[in-house]
Motif scaffolding. Sequence first.
Motif, PDB file in Angstrom:
ATOM      1  N   ALA A 321       0.989  -1.059  -0.040  1.00 32.07           N
ATOM      2  CA  ALA A 321      -0.047   0.208  -0.430  1.00 32.07           C
ATOM      3  C   ALA A 321       0.938   1.278  -0.051  1.00 32.07           C
ATOM      4  O   ALA A 321       0.280   2.390  -0.637  1.00 32.07           O
ATOM      5  CB  ALA A 321      -1.023  -0.405   1.067  1.00 32.07           C
ATOM      6  N   TRP A 322       1.755   0.907   0.670  1.00 25.54           N
ATOM      7  CA  TRP A 322       2.938   2.222   0.821  1.00 25.54           C
ATOM      8  C   TRP A 322       3.697   2.282  -0.034  1.00 25.54           C
ATOM      9  O   TRP A 322       3.626   3.758  -1.244  1.00 25.54           O
ATOM     10  CB  TRP A 322       4.169   2.401   1.649  1.00 25.54           C
ATOM     11  CG  TRP A 322       4.485   3.520   1.844  1.00 25.54           C
ATOM     12  CD1 TRP A 322       4.544   4.617   2.992  1.00 25.54           C
ATOM     13  CD2 TRP A 322       5.931   3.534   1.470  1.00 25.54           C
ATOM     14  NE1 TRP A 322       5.529   4.798   3.256  1.00 25.54           N
ATOM     15  CE2 TRP A 322       6.328   5.336   1.678  1.00 25.54           C
ATOM     16  CE3 TRP A 322       6.413   2.999   0.048  1.00 25.54           C
ATOM     17  CZ2 TRP A 322       7.896   5.076   1.325  1.00 25.54           C
ATOM     18  CZ3 TRP A 322       7.939   3.931  -0.279  1.00 25.54           C
ATOM     19  CH2 TRP A 322       8.624   5.166   0.222  1.00 25.54           C
ATOM     20  N   VAL A 323       4.003   1.479  -1.555  1.00 27.43           N
ATOM     21  CA  VAL A 323       4.502   1.501  -2.586  1.00 27.43           C
ATOM     22  C   VAL A 323       3.129   2.157  -3.821  1.00 27.43           C
ATOM     23  O   VAL A 323       3.746   2.889  -4.524  1.00 27.43           O
ATOM     24  CB  VAL A 323       4.950   0.232  -2.910  1.00 27.43           C
ATOM     25  CG1 VAL A 323       5.503   0.652  -4.778  1.00 27.43           C
ATOM     26  CG2 VAL A 323       6.047   0.231  -2.322  1.00 27.43           C
ATOM     27  N   ILE A 324       2.138   1.706  -3.364  1.00 26.97           N
ATOM     28  CA  ILE A 324       0.711   2.016  -4.732  1.00 26.97           C
ATOM     29  C   ILE A 324       1.123   3.046  -4.056  1.00 26.97           C
ATOM     30  O   ILE A 324       0.561   4.504  -5.514  1.00 26.97           O
ATOM     31  CB  ILE A 324      -0.369   1.296  -4.294  1.00 26.97           C
ATOM     32  CG1 ILE A 324       0.166  -0.793  -4.976  1.00 26.97           C
ATOM     33  CG2 ILE A 324      -0.995   1.576  -4.669  1.00 26.97           C
ATOM     34  CD1 ILE A 324       0.265  -0.088  -5.764  1.00 26.97           C
ATOM     35  N   GLY A 325       1.040   4.161  -3.261  1.00 22.89           N
ATOM     36  CA  GLY A 325       0.466   5.521  -2.843  1.00 22.89           C
ATOM     37  C   GLY A 325       1.008   6.183  -2.909  1.00 22.89           C
ATOM     38  O   GLY A 325       1.828   6.991  -3.595  1.00 22.89           O
ATOM     39  N   VAL A 326       2.862   5.692  -3.372  1.00 25.72           N
ATOM     40  CA  VAL A 326       4.063   6.527  -3.661  1.00 25.72           C
ATOM     41  C   VAL A 326       3.976   6.539  -5.612  1.00 25.72           C
ATOM     42  O   VAL A 326       4.334   8.124  -6.268  1.00 25.72           O
ATOM     43  CB  VAL A 326       5.453   5.991  -3.310  1.00 25.72           C
ATOM     44  CG1 VAL A 326       6.348   6.524  -3.858  1.00 25.72           C
ATOM     45  CG2 VAL A 326       5.656   6.292  -1.475  1.00 25.72           C
ATOM     46  N   CYS A 327       3.576   5.362  -5.983  1.00 22.51           N
ATOM     47  CA  CYS A 327       2.977   5.696  -7.475  1.00 22.51           C
ATOM     48  C   CYS A 327       2.663   6.513  -7.776  1.00 22.51           C
ATOM     49  O   CYS A 327       1.734   7.039  -8.892  1.00 22.51           O
ATOM     50  CB  CYS A 327       2.736   3.973  -8.224  1.00 22.51           C
ATOM     51  SG  CYS A 327       4.137   2.932  -7.262  1.00 22.51           S
ATOM     52  N   ALA A 328       0.759   6.681  -7.248  1.00 17.57           N
ATOM     53  CA  ALA A 328      -0.322   7.537  -7.721  1.00 17.57           C
ATOM     54  C   ALA A 328       0.333   8.176  -7.463  1.00 17.57           C
ATOM     55  O   ALA A 328       0.252   9.047  -8.374  1.00 17.57           O
ATOM     56  CB  ALA A 328      -0.570   7.473  -6.101  1.00 17.57           C
TER      57      ALA A 328
END
Length: 424
Positions: A321-328
């Motif tokens: 979820a942290w990686v997805i948030g940064v990607c977004a």
Amino acid sequence: MARLNKELGLAHGTGMMATSLLGTGIFVVPAVAASIAGPGSLWAWLGLILLVLPVAFSFARLGQCFPHAGGAPHLIGRGLGAPMEKLAAFLFLAVLPVGIPAALTLTAGFWHALFDLSAGGDLLVQLGTLGLILLLGSRKTRASGLVQVLIALAIVLLLLAIWWAGGLLAAPPALPPLAQVQWGLLPAALGVMFWCFVGLEAFTHMGEEFKNPRRDFPLALLFGVLLAGLVYLGCALAVLRFGVFGDELANTTSIPTLMAGLFGEGGRWAAALVGYLACFASINIYIQGFARLLWSLADEGKLPASLARLNRNGAPLRALAWVIGVCALCVLAAWLFRLPLDTLIRYANGNFILVYLLAMVAGVRLLTGPWRALAALASLLCLGVLLSLGPEAGYALALGTGFVAWRARRRKKRRQPLPPQTPA
């Protein structure tokens, strides 16, 4: 603390490796290489497959001997020390701001071939793709592996359909005579084609989740590399036979155009769908690899412990979820500032090859016998590719230099003695 579930077998691993290499390249790079070097690009494909094998064999041996969710940074740390592990992890994660927006832009491009999307629609497709990756990553690793296998099969079936409908199965095209090859054009083509095989380092993060890593991990990696190489070669033969290459627009739409010519509009839809799935698979394996890298570092106490928590399916959902948030956030920034796609890709390439180089040098330290010699050969290959990038490697080199300088400054501050305290 419990480690990750061991659920992957040879078939799942091979599919994940092949799709991580194919990605967007299968629908673009063969046409680009053909436009650069013509029929001689077929020899370049064969040469590239042979050149990348030392790197693949070295990664396979390292993953077999040291299976770990930390992937390439962990291997680099074992061979070159903890500071180099942190540098490699930083370089790996620093791909996010440039590589993920580029990949998602290419992913959304397949829907542009079918629908008249606005800029806002393009952004929604990219963010929706990240949402699907988050959903898939919350499941057991076996589910993600099954999806990757199905996507790999879809790509192979699409290529077989082109060969069957185009008559290539009955009369396979031949390689051009060596005397007719314009050898001076091949280095430029190889410089583009090499990036079709970027993805080996991401797969090393999955080594800990194999049921039998010593047997299945190296086989899955090597089978995946060979399968991807054969698919690229088969696609290049079809592109050259039907002449669907030329300018940038022709290159980026080569496979949908070819499918539309052979099967009508239904073929265009099929090519766009498989193209999207191929991009999705490639991005998925990278983001899952990023998440496992963070989870591994947190599990070893190098990052906050909250990132090391697993959900009920044994997946590192918090790290994901942290990686997805940064990607977004990176996607939003690239969308707002209209960052050029080619610039993003060139910057990402430098990071990948520098991590490859460090991993191969670590292999020289960790491996023995003929494996050490193979890792040394792979190191020279990676160094040559890095030098050939020229200014395009500046992003990675600047990040690496800045990270080393920052760590040196922190160490210097820690070593400085505290000022003497005056008695009250």
